[in-house]
Scaffold this active site. Structure first.
Site, PDB file in Angstrom:
ATOM      1  N   ASP A 256     -21.107 -91.320 -20.285  1.00 51.38           N
ATOM      2  CA  ASP A 256     -22.295 -90.584 -20.725  1.00 51.38           C
ATOM      3  C   ASP A 256     -23.393 -91.570 -21.138  1.00 51.38           C
ATOM      4  O   ASP A 256     -23.399 -92.687 -20.646  1.00 51.38           O
ATOM      5  CB  ASP A 256     -21.908 -89.621 -21.865  1.00 51.38           C
ATOM      6  N   HIS A 279     -25.139 -92.634 -18.267  1.00 50.87           N
ATOM      7  CA  HIS A 279     -26.295 -91.776 -18.042  1.00 50.87           C
ATOM      8  C   HIS A 279     -27.595 -92.412 -18.517  1.00 50.87           C
ATOM      9  O   HIS A 279     -28.600 -91.747 -18.667  1.00 50.87           O
ATOM     10  CB  HIS A 279     -26.089 -90.412 -18.719  1.00 50.87           C
TER      11      HIS A 279
END
Ligand SMILES: *[C@@H]1O[C@H](CO)[C@@H](O)[C@H](O)[C@H]1NC(C)=O
Ligand SMILES: *[C@@H]1O[C@H](CO)[C@@H](O)[C@H](O)[C@H]1NC(C)=O
Ligand SMILES: *[C@@H]1O[C@H](CO)[C@@H](O)[C@H](O)[C@H]1NC(C)=O
Ligand SMILES: *[C@@H]1O[C@H](CO)[C@@H](O)[C@H](O)[C@H]1NC(C)=O
Ligand SMILES: *[C@@H]1O[C@H](CO)[C@@H](O)[C@H](O)[C@H]1NC(C)=O
Length: 453
Positions: A256, A279
């Site tokens: 993430d 991310h």
């Protein structure tokens, strides 16, 4: 007469101090001997010469830790913590070459100043989900109410999170049923001031790796954070309601966000980070369920991103309140990043979210020297239809399509975003992202920005 009296007094004080010191030294000596015995027993290489006696070092081994990575050593850790907490400059030592299984613990202050948790060995979280108490699912190690505290060392904090990720598609349905709704963060700081985390590795957390909540004066330096690319929600560093934070010289690659900056954060400086996989570096999601979000004075610079989904990103939910102000992303080198520049005010974690008016107002955002290759779309500025983004400036953007793209590219998208450009812009089609806004546009934006004053 007076002078003779002070001389006697001095002598008495000196004797007292001397005897106290020698007691401390003896205590330390017993501790060290114990530690060496343990090491021999495990057939480890001969111990290095004992360092100078230091009565402020509290090794977890002196408090009954089994150090086999299987038996629960949390009581020993808490006891060592409590002892170190009572002395100025206390050190809790997790010695190298040993593994310690630690169940969820709270390590709290207030403590005497300059406490250190020296992690040179390995701390392991319980691998089986069933062995986590239901009441303890929010975090594994909870550091709270600390001041002038440091975590450092060459060791590893291992969340052993694979059972929580249910990444195996086959078992997904079956295991999702059994999984608790909450997953633990590995290390969480709460309500702490002037804390430093440096040099250690943090790996495979069930959820976020390192989280600061309600804290002020935070430094993170030279840490390594890693988890598999497909491990869900495994943010590297998560900041919430925290101010005066510096995160630097670190490698972060997870499933993430490398760094996630949430509501209540201001004066955050993130620099010299290698990010990926993951991310990217994100502000938000802000304003979920019509909540108020206030984020300001963020500087993210000198970052290398490789193989990330996003690069520099701000995401807000529809319907939120508050503002994001004064944010700079500068010198971000991207390679094979899907979408390097993103503002998404339609953020939604499901397939579709209800359309709502109102949004967290975004103003004063600089994307400066975002350079490298993108995999899908160079820029995606989707500002709220009801609240325009203002003063979103693009400065020296040089993005090229990656040769590794296999599915075709998308044109950049810019919606209701106003600002200016400086220096070269590539691709040139980005030019329409920097329409100049009138005073009228700024007034609309300002009128949505009253809740953060
Ligand atoms: C923490 O350290 C700073 C700087 O060294 C010092 O000014 C401050 O008084 C210390 N605070 C506490 C509670 O020890
Ligand atoms: C934090 O550190 C700063 C500067 O070193 C110091 O002025 C301040 O008093 C410290 N705060 C606490 C709560 O220790
Ligand atoms: C960074 O941390 C590693 C241990 O993980 C250590 O060996 C190295 O000296 C540290 N570097 C700096 C500049 O402190
Ligand atoms: C914007 O934020 C930076 C830190 O990121 C700070 O140095 C600067 O003073 C802020 N500018 C304003 C106008 O608040
Ligand atoms: C929200 O609005 C957009 C644009 O007007 C529209 O395409 C979309 O279908 C709407 N979504 C919902 C859930 O109503």
């Amino acid at each position: 007469m007076k002078r003779a009296f002070s001389l006697v007094l001095l002598l008495v004080i000196w004797l007292f101090v001397f005897s106290a010191l020698s007691i401390d030294a003896r205590k330390y000596h017993t501790k060290k001997t114990k530690m060496h015995k343990n090491k021999k027993h495990k057939n480890n290489p001969a111990p290095a010469p004992a360092p100078l006696p230091d009565s402020s070092v509290f090794s977890i081994l002196s408090f009954g830790a089994k150090a086999n990575g299987v038996s629960d050593d949390s009581k020993a850790l808490v006891s060592a913590w409590k002892s170190a907490c009572k002395v100025i400059g206390g050190v809790v030592e997790i010695p190298s070459e040993f593994k310690f299984l630690i169940k969820p613990v709270t390590l709290q202050g207030p403590c005497m100043p300059n406490l250190v948790l020296q992690i040179d060995g390995t701390l392991l979280a319980p691998p089986k989900i069933g062995s986590w108490a239901k009441s303890n699912l929010y975090q594994w190690m909870n550091f709270k109410w600390l001041q002038n505290f440091t975590i450092q060392g060459t060791g590893t904090v291992d969340g052993q999170g694979s059972n929580w990720w249910c990444s195996s598609q086959v078992n997904k349905k079956k295991r999702a049923k059994k999984l608790p709704g909450i997953k633990p963060t590995a290390l969480r700081f709460y309500s702490s001031y002037n804390v430093t985390v440096r040099d250690i590795s943090i790996v495979n957390s069930p959820l976020c790796h390192l989280k600061f909540d309600n804290s002020k004066g935070v430094k993170v330096e030279n840490v390594t954070i890693s988890a598999p690319e497909d491990s869900p929600n495994t943010d590297g560093i998560h900041l919430q309601n925290s101010q005066d934070v510096e995160i630097m010289h670190s490698d972060i690659g997870t499933g993430d966000d490398c760094v996630s900056i949430q509501t209540g954060c201001s004066n955050i400086h993130v620099h010299h980070i290698n990010c990926g996989p993951g991310h990217g570096i994100s502000l938000g999601g802000l304003g979920k369920d019509k909540s108020t979000a206030c984020v300001s004075n963020i500087l993210v610079e000198n970052i290398v991103m490789q193989n990330t989904l996003y690069g520099a990103r701000i995401k807000t939910w529809q319907g939120g309140i508050g503002s994001v102000k004064n944010v700079t992303f500068s010198n971000i080198q991207v390679s094979d990043v899907k979408v390097p520049i993103t503002i998404d005010q339609y953020y939604c974690d499901k397939n579709q979210c209800k359309n709502q008016t109102g949004a967290v107002a975004i103003s004063g955002v600089k994307f400066d020297q975002i350079i490298g290759t993108y995999l899908v779309q160079p820029i995606h500025l989707a500002c709220s239809s009801s609240v325009p983004c203002t003063d979103v400036d693009l400065i020296s953007i040089q993005l090229e399509p990656s040769i590794n793209n296999k599915h075709g590219f998308q044109q950049g998208l810019c919606w209701n975003s106003y600002g200016k450009s400086l220096g070269p812009l590539a691709p040139a089609s980005m030019d329409y992202c920097v329409r100049s806004g009138s005073e009228f546009v700024k007034r609309i934006s300002k009128s949505h920005d009253i809740s953060c004053l």
